[in-house]
Design an enzyme around this catalytic site. Structure first.
Site, PDB file in Angstrom:
ATOM      1  N   ASN A 110       0.868  -1.185   0.000  1.00 15.17           N
ATOM      2  CA  ASN A 110       0.000   0.000   0.000  1.00 15.17           C
ATOM      3  C   ASN A 110       0.899   1.228   0.000  1.00 15.17           C
ATOM      4  OD1 ASN A 110      -1.882   2.002   0.397  1.00 15.17           O
ATOM      5  ND2 ASN A 110      -2.159   1.571   2.577  1.00 15.17           N
ATOM      6  N   LYS A 169       0.106   4.317  -0.193  1.00 20.08           N
ATOM      7  CA  LYS A 169      -0.492   5.535   0.395  1.00 20.08           C
ATOM      8  C   LYS A 169      -0.232   6.728  -0.523  1.00 20.08           C
ATOM      9  CE  LYS A 169       0.486   3.516   4.846  1.00 20.08           C
ATOM     10  NZ  LYS A 169       0.030   3.560   6.191  1.00 20.08           N
ATOM     11  N   HIS A 183      -9.635   1.479   4.482  1.00 19.07           N
ATOM     12  CA  HIS A 183      -8.356   1.601   5.202  1.00 19.07           C
ATOM     13  C   HIS A 183      -8.568   2.522   6.404  1.00 19.07           C
ATOM     14  CE1 HIS A 183      -4.196   2.545   6.138  1.00 19.07           C
ATOM     15  NE2 HIS A 183      -3.873   1.451   5.486  1.00 19.07           N
ATOM     16  N   GLU A 209      -6.899   4.841   7.528  1.00 20.86           N
ATOM     17  CA  GLU A 209      -6.639   6.272   7.256  1.00 20.86           C
ATOM     18  C   GLU A 209      -7.853   6.903   6.566  1.00 20.86           C
ATOM     19  OE1 GLU A 209      -2.898   5.582   5.283  1.00 20.86           O
ATOM     20  OE2 GLU A 209      -2.099   4.882   7.192  1.00 20.86           O
ATOM     21  N   GLU A 264      -5.989  -5.017  10.024  1.00 16.94           N
ATOM     22  CA  GLU A 264      -4.887  -4.101  10.313  1.00 16.94           C
ATOM     23  C   GLU A 264      -5.132  -3.361  11.625  1.00 16.94           C
ATOM     24  OE1 GLU A 264      -2.745  -2.928   6.477  1.00 16.94           O
ATOM     25  OE2 GLU A 264      -4.364  -1.504   6.731  1.00 16.94           O
ATOM     26  N   GLY A 313       2.360   1.676  10.543  1.00 21.16           N
ATOM     27  CA  GLY A 313       3.362   2.727  10.433  1.00 21.16           C
ATOM     28  C   GLY A 313       4.030   3.071  11.756  1.00 21.16           C
ATOM     29  N   SER A 349       3.085  -2.833   9.989  1.00 24.68           N
ATOM     30  CA  SER A 349       4.540  -2.942  10.163  1.00 24.68           C
ATOM     31  C   SER A 349       5.121  -4.288   9.725  1.00 24.68           C
ATOM     32  CB  SER A 349       4.936  -2.608  11.609  1.00 24.68           C
ATOM     33  OG  SER A 349       4.564  -1.273  11.907  1.00 24.68           O
TER      34      SER A 349
END
Ligand code: PEP
Length: 246
Positions: free
Chosen positions: A9, A11, A93, A95, A165, A171, A211
Site C-alpha cells: 500500500n 499511500k 483503510h 486512514e 490491520e 506505520g 509494520s
C-alpha cells in the site's frame, strides 16, 4: 488450498515516473509462483501507467466511490477504474476511516458496488490502541465485518479479501505478535462462518497488515488463518518489496 496475497500500500507516496521505474525494476527480478498474488496499491494518477507497465504484478487502487457518476468533485468511480483494467481496490483503510471520516455504511456501499463490477475489494478492518487495550478488539472488528458484508451474497462474499490491520501497528513499527494477528484473523474467519457458512469462511482470503517487513513476514504468513499481508512502508523500496515476495 488458499492462495497467498501480498499487496503493497503506497499511500500518498511516489510519482508516476517513480511508480513505472519501480515496477520495471521489480518485474525484472521477480518470480511469482502460481499460488501467490503480488501487487501494489498505488495513488489514482499512477494507475493507468502502472497497469501498462506491469506484467505480473496486480495493480490495485487505494479507494473508489460507490456511485457510477455524478456531482462528486474529487472522487473516482468504479467504471473509471474498470476502463483502465483495474481489478483490485482497497476499501475502508483506517486512514480513510479516521482522516476522511468514511463510515461502515459507505464502506459497505463500496463493497457492494465493487463486487457488482467484478472487482476484488480488499476490505480493511482493525481497532485503535484504545480499543485494543480495553480488550474490545473482537467486538469492534465484528461490527466492521458485519456492516461491510451487509446485503452481500454468499457467492460474492468469497471474492472479498479481508485485511486485518490493527491501527496501533500501522506505520508505528509495532507489529502485532504472530499469535495476536492469528487469533484475530481466526476470529474473523469465524465471523464470516457465522454470517455465511463453513465453505465461505474456508475460502475467503485474510491478510494481516501493520509494520510487516521482509524480516517478519514469514512468521506472520506461517499462521494458519493468515493468507497474506497488506504492507505500507516496506513496500516502497524495490529490495524491500522483493524481500516480501520471496
Ligand atoms: C498500511 O498502510 O496498510 C500498513 C499496514 O502500513 P505499514 O506496513 O507501514 O504499517
Amino acid at each position: 488450498m488458499r492462495k497467498k496475497i501480498i499487496i503493497g500500500n503506497w499511500k500518498m507516496f511516489k510519482t508516476n515516473t517513480e511508480a513505472v521505474d519501480f515496477i520495471k525494476a521489480v518485474e525484472s527480478k521477480l518470480s511469482i509462483d502460481k499460488n501467490t498474488i503480488a501487487g501494489i496499491a498505488v495513488p489514482f494518477v499512477m494507475l493507468s501507467d502502472a497497469k501498462k507497465a506491469s506484467k505480473n504484478l496486480v495493480i490495485s487502487a487505494q479507494n473508489c466511490f460507490y456511485e457510477n457518476e455524478g456531482a462528486y468533485t474529487g472522487e473516482i468511480s468504479i467504471p473509471m477504474l474498470q476502463n483502465i483494467g483495474i481489478d483490485y481496490v482497497v476499501i475502508g483503510h483506517s486512514e480513510r476511516r479516521d482522516i476522511f471520516k468514511e463510515t461502515d455504511e459507505m464502506i459497505n456501499k463500496k463493497n457492494i458496488a465493487l463486487l457488482k463490477a467484478n472487482i476484488t475489494p480488499i476490505l480493511c478492518c482493525g481497532e485503535s490502541l484504545e480499543t485494543y487495550e480495553s480488550g474490545k478488539t473482537i467486538e469492534w472488528v465484528k461490527k466492521q465485518i458485519e456492516a461491510a458484508f451487509k446485503g452481500i451474497s454468499e457467492n460474492d462474499a468469497k471474492k472479498v479479501v479481508i485485511a486485518y490491520e490493527p491501527i496501533w501497528a500501522i506505520g508505528t513499527g509495532k507489529v502485532a505478535t504472530p499469535e495476536i494477528a492469528q487469533n484475530v484473523c481466526k476470529e474473523i474467519r469465524n465471523m464470516v462462518k457465522n454470517i455465511y457458512n463453513e465453505s465461505v469462511s474456508h475460502e475467503i482470503l485474510i491478510q494481516y497488515g501493520g509494520s510487516v517487513k521482509p524480516e517478519n513476514i514469514n512468521e506472520i504468513l506461517n499462521q494458519s488463518d493468515i493468507d497474506g499481508a497488506l504492507v505500507g512502508g516496506a513496500s516502497l523500496q524495490v529490495d524491500s518489496y522483493l524481500g516480501l515476495i520471496k
